[in-house]
Design a protein around this motif. Sequence first.
Motif, PDB file in Angstrom:
ATOM      1  N   LEU A   1      10.142  23.031  15.719  1.00  0.00           N
ATOM      2  CA  LEU A   1       9.819  24.586  16.051  1.00  0.00           C
ATOM      3  C   LEU A   1      10.213  25.660  15.093  1.00  0.00           C
ATOM      4  O   LEU A   1      11.213  25.408  14.736  1.00  0.00           O
ATOM      5  CB  LEU A   1      10.428  24.974  17.479  1.00  0.00           C
ATOM      6  N   LYS A   2       9.323  26.225  14.542  1.00  0.00           N
ATOM      7  CA  LYS A   2       9.727  27.432  13.596  1.00  0.00           C
ATOM      8  C   LYS A   2       9.381  28.662  14.111  1.00  0.00           C
ATOM      9  O   LYS A   2       8.183  28.619  14.740  1.00  0.00           O
ATOM     10  CB  LYS A   2       8.931  27.099  12.278  1.00  0.00           C
ATOM     11  N   GLY A   3      10.184  29.765  13.658  1.00  0.00           N
ATOM     12  CA  GLY A   3       9.816  31.173  14.187  1.00  0.00           C
ATOM     13  C   GLY A   3      10.768  31.875  12.863  1.00  0.00           C
ATOM     14  O   GLY A   3      11.722  31.692  12.531  1.00  0.00           O
ATOM     15  N   GLU A  11      14.462  27.468  12.628  1.00  0.00           N
ATOM     16  CA  GLU A  11      13.925  26.261  12.920  1.00  0.00           C
ATOM     17  C   GLU A  11      14.876  25.183  13.604  1.00  0.00           C
ATOM     18  O   GLU A  11      15.888  25.196  13.538  1.00  0.00           O
ATOM     19  CB  GLU A  11      13.480  25.143  11.652  1.00  0.00           C
ATOM     20  N   ILE A  12      14.214  24.591  14.629  1.00  0.00           N
ATOM     21  CA  ILE A  12      14.765  23.615  15.384  1.00  0.00           C
ATOM     22  C   ILE A  12      14.133  22.087  15.545  1.00  0.00           C
ATOM     23  O   ILE A  12      13.003  22.201  15.503  1.00  0.00           O
ATOM     24  CB  ILE A  12      14.755  24.532  17.022  1.00  0.00           C
ATOM     25  N   LEU A  13      15.052  21.259  15.483  1.00  0.00           N
ATOM     26  CA  LEU A  13      14.374  19.921  15.461  1.00  0.00           C
ATOM     27  C   LEU A  13      15.471  19.220  16.570  1.00  0.00           C
ATOM     28  O   LEU A  13      16.738  19.200  16.355  1.00  0.00           O
ATOM     29  CB  LEU A  13      14.713  19.170  14.030  1.00  0.00           C
ATOM     30  N   SER A  37      18.394  31.217   9.064  1.00  0.00           N
ATOM     31  CA  SER A  37      18.829  32.021   7.808  1.00  0.00           C
ATOM     32  C   SER A  37      18.213  33.365   7.852  1.00  0.00           C
ATOM     33  O   SER A  37      17.111  33.532   8.266  1.00  0.00           O
ATOM     34  CB  SER A  37      18.019  31.234   6.525  1.00  0.00           C
ATOM     35  N   SER A  38      18.972  34.233   7.144  1.00  0.00           N
ATOM     36  CA  SER A  38      18.566  35.672   6.884  1.00  0.00           C
ATOM     37  C   SER A  38      17.465  35.728   6.103  1.00  0.00           C
ATOM     38  O   SER A  38      17.373  35.106   4.912  1.00  0.00           O
ATOM     39  CB  SER A  38      19.669  36.808   6.727  1.00  0.00           C
ATOM     40  N   ILE A  39      16.220  36.669   6.365  1.00  0.00           N
ATOM     41  CA  ILE A  39      15.330  36.604   5.379  1.00  0.00           C
ATOM     42  C   ILE A  39      15.892  37.223   4.107  1.00  0.00           C
ATOM     43  O   ILE A  39      16.523  38.239   3.903  1.00  0.00           O
ATOM     44  CB  ILE A  39      14.172  37.700   5.669  1.00  0.00           C
ATOM     45  N   GLY A  40      15.425  36.313   2.891  1.00  0.00           N
ATOM     46  CA  GLY A  40      16.010  36.897   1.627  1.00  0.00           C
ATOM     47  C   GLY A  40      17.121  36.241   1.157  1.00  0.00           C
ATOM     48  O   GLY A  40      17.646  36.624  -0.147  1.00  0.00           O
ATOM     49  N   VAL A  42      19.590  32.866   0.426  1.00  0.00           N
ATOM     50  CA  VAL A  42      19.624  31.404   0.247  1.00  0.00           C
ATOM     51  C   VAL A  42      20.250  30.746   1.029  1.00  0.00           C
ATOM     52  O   VAL A  42      20.019  29.511   1.725  1.00  0.00           O
ATOM     53  CB  VAL A  42      19.885  31.023  -1.366  1.00  0.00           C
ATOM     54  N   GLU A  43      21.606  31.158   1.787  1.00  0.00           N
ATOM     55  CA  GLU A  43      22.487  30.308   2.664  1.00  0.00           C
ATOM     56  C   GLU A  43      21.699  30.005   4.107  1.00  0.00           C
ATOM     57  O   GLU A  43      21.572  30.973   4.595  1.00  0.00           O
ATOM     58  CB  GLU A  43      23.989  30.867   2.535  1.00  0.00           C
ATOM     59  N   ASN A  44      21.896  28.896   4.384  1.00  0.00           N
ATOM     60  CA  ASN A  44      21.529  28.605   5.857  1.00  0.00           C
ATOM     61  C   ASN A  44      22.767  28.402   6.617  1.00  0.00           C
ATOM     62  O   ASN A  44      23.561  27.986   6.259  1.00  0.00           O
ATOM     63  CB  ASN A  44      20.684  27.392   5.891  1.00  0.00           C
ATOM     64  N   GLN A  45      22.686  28.640   8.005  1.00  0.00           N
ATOM     65  CA  GLN A  45      23.581  28.581   9.088  1.00  0.00           C
ATOM     66  C   GLN A  45      22.958  27.387  10.061  1.00  0.00           C
ATOM     67  O   GLN A  45      21.830  27.344  10.420  1.00  0.00           O
ATOM     68  CB  GLN A  45      23.893  29.655   9.852  1.00  0.00           C
ATOM     69  N   TYR A  46      23.855  26.360  10.087  1.00  0.00           N
ATOM     70  CA  TYR A  46      23.239  25.179  10.932  1.00  0.00           C
ATOM     71  C   TYR A  46      24.121  25.051  12.213  1.00  0.00           C
ATOM     72  O   TYR A  46      25.437  25.457  12.222  1.00  0.00           O
ATOM     73  CB  TYR A  46      23.758  23.842  10.313  1.00  0.00           C
TER      74      TYR A  46
END
Length: 127
Positions: A1-3, A11-13, A37-40, A42-46
């Motif tokens: 699922l992407k949003g 994204e959820i998997l 991730s916040s738009i713009g 690079v760093e993601n939160q899991y």
Amino acid sequence: LKGKNSTVSREILGLHGVYGLGKKGVARSEVDILRTSSIGEVENQYGVLGSHLVGYNFFTGGLGYLVLEHKQDDMGDSDSFTYSPGVGFQLLPLPHFEIQGEAQRRINIRDRDNPENRLFLTLHVYH
């Protein structure tokens, strides 16, 4: 699922399974990995989300169950962990008619001395 919206992309998997336990038992489990991730940036939160249920069919159309839901929005922050143990029932007395009730105790590790109580009752009629 992407949003995504104007500020956040997500994204959820996940994996989901339903298992029979003998003639009258049932177990269900779902575990999802969440990437935000916040738009713009690079760093993601899991994070990780889960829901697990073990139930017993006391009679045809009458299921009692124990449930455990959990989530950790940020795997890098153990204080973001929340879990919710509970108990519930589901009745299917007639075709296309469902009654379900559930009570949970939601505990956030960050504020474990102040748990929340959650209760719902659902009546579902469908055709």
